[in-house]
Motif scaffolding. Structure first.
Motif, PDB file in Angstrom:
ATOM      1  N   GLY A  72       0.820  -1.199   0.000  1.00 10.51           N
ATOM      2  CA  GLY A  72       0.000   0.000   0.000  1.00 10.51           C
ATOM      3  C   GLY A  72       0.853   1.247   0.000  1.00 10.51           C
ATOM      4  N   GLY A  73       0.203   2.373  -0.230  1.00 17.66           N
ATOM      5  CA  GLY A  73       0.909   3.634  -0.250  1.00 17.66           C
ATOM      6  C   GLY A  73       0.087   4.729  -0.875  1.00 17.66           C
ATOM      7  N   LEU A  74       0.761   5.812  -1.210  1.00 13.59           N
ATOM      8  CA  LEU A  74       0.139   6.976  -1.834  1.00 13.59           C
ATOM      9  C   LEU A  74       0.449   6.973  -3.322  1.00 13.59           C
ATOM     10  N   SER A  94      -0.831   3.010 -10.473  1.00  6.19           N
ATOM     11  CA  SER A  94      -0.997   1.597 -10.148  1.00  6.19           C
ATOM     12  C   SER A  94      -0.290   1.239  -8.852  1.00  6.19           C
ATOM     13  N   LEU A  95      -0.811   0.231  -8.184  1.00  2.00           N
ATOM     14  CA  LEU A  95      -0.182  -0.369  -7.022  1.00  2.00           C
ATOM     15  C   LEU A  95      -0.397  -1.869  -7.083  1.00  2.00           C
ATOM     16  N   ARG A  96       0.516  -2.611  -6.486  1.00  2.00           N
ATOM     17  CA  ARG A  96       0.374  -4.056  -6.370  1.00  2.00           C
ATOM     18  C   ARG A  96       0.447  -4.445  -4.906  1.00  2.00           C
ATOM     19  N   GLU A 146     -11.723   7.333  -5.249  1.00  6.15           N
ATOM     20  CA  GLU A 146     -12.684   6.525  -4.512  1.00  6.15           C
ATOM     21  C   GLU A 146     -12.163   5.137  -4.151  1.00  6.15           C
ATOM     22  N   ASP A 147     -11.001   4.755  -4.667  1.00  8.35           N
ATOM     23  CA  ASP A 147     -10.358   3.512  -4.261  1.00  8.35           C
ATOM     24  C   ASP A 147      -9.615   3.661  -2.939  1.00  8.35           C
ATOM     25  N   VAL A 163      -4.214   2.328   1.277  1.00 13.02           N
ATOM     26  CA  VAL A 163      -4.066   2.791  -0.099  1.00 13.02           C
ATOM     27  C   VAL A 163      -4.720   4.159  -0.193  1.00 13.02           C
ATOM     28  N   THR A 164      -3.953   5.146  -0.616  1.00 12.29           N
ATOM     29  CA  THR A 164      -4.463   6.503  -0.767  1.00 12.29           C
ATOM     30  C   THR A 164      -4.216   6.969  -2.189  1.00 12.29           C
ATOM     31  N   VAL A 165      -5.279   7.383  -2.861  1.00  6.09           N
ATOM     32  CA  VAL A 165      -5.195   7.838  -4.243  1.00  6.09           C
ATOM     33  C   VAL A 165      -5.538   9.320  -4.273  1.00  6.09           C
ATOM     34  N   SER A 166      -4.597  10.134  -4.699  1.00 11.09           N
ATOM     35  CA  SER A 166      -4.798  11.572  -4.761  1.00 11.09           C
ATOM     36  C   SER A 166      -5.337  11.971  -6.123  1.00 11.09           C
TER      37      SER A 166
END
Length: 127
Positions: A9-11, A17-19, A93-94, A123-126
């Motif tokens: 997880g992360g920003l 994308s993130l895995r 919104e994810d 998980v943070t989506v800006s």
């Protein structure tokens, strides 16, 4: 000790994308139903994606929430007792805490009553 440990997880910026990875230990999880849930602030925990075994074969049935279908892909490596969630085209919104879960019973897993849970990864989506 049975445990599931999430990582990855992360920003990330919208569209990125993130895995996520979920490493399982303490028992054999290859025949279990496994999946991912998420919980955003002020919202209920929701199912994201999961596996269930197809009879006694090595084939797995996958299922995705409509909100992530076409963007997220779940996979597993039985030799490593690890399940992954590849998340592409991420949207604000994810944003949520993502949890890995496992249970021999796929119906328990889907209703959020799995026997085993990880600690969660943010998980943070800006925008």
């Amino acid at each position: 000790q049975v445990q599931l440990v999430e990582s990855g997880g992360g920003l990330v910026q919208a569209g990125g994308s993130l895995r996520l990875s979920c490493a399982a230990s303490g028992r054999t999880f290859s025949s279990d139903a496994m999946g991912w849930f998420r919980q955003a602030p002020g919202k209920e925990r929701e199912f994201v994606a999961g596996f269930s075994a197809s009879g006694a074969t090595t084939d797995y049935i996958t299922y995705y929430a409509d909100s992530v279908k076409g963007r997220f892909t779940i996979s597993r490596d039985n030799a490593k007792n690890t399940v992954y969630l590849q998340m592409n085209s991420l949207k604000p919104e994810d944003t949520a805490v993502y949890y890995c879960a496992a249970d021999p019973n796929v119906y328990k897993l889907r209703r959020g009553a799995a026997a085993y849970w990880g600690q969660g990864t943010q998980v943070t989506v800006s925008s």
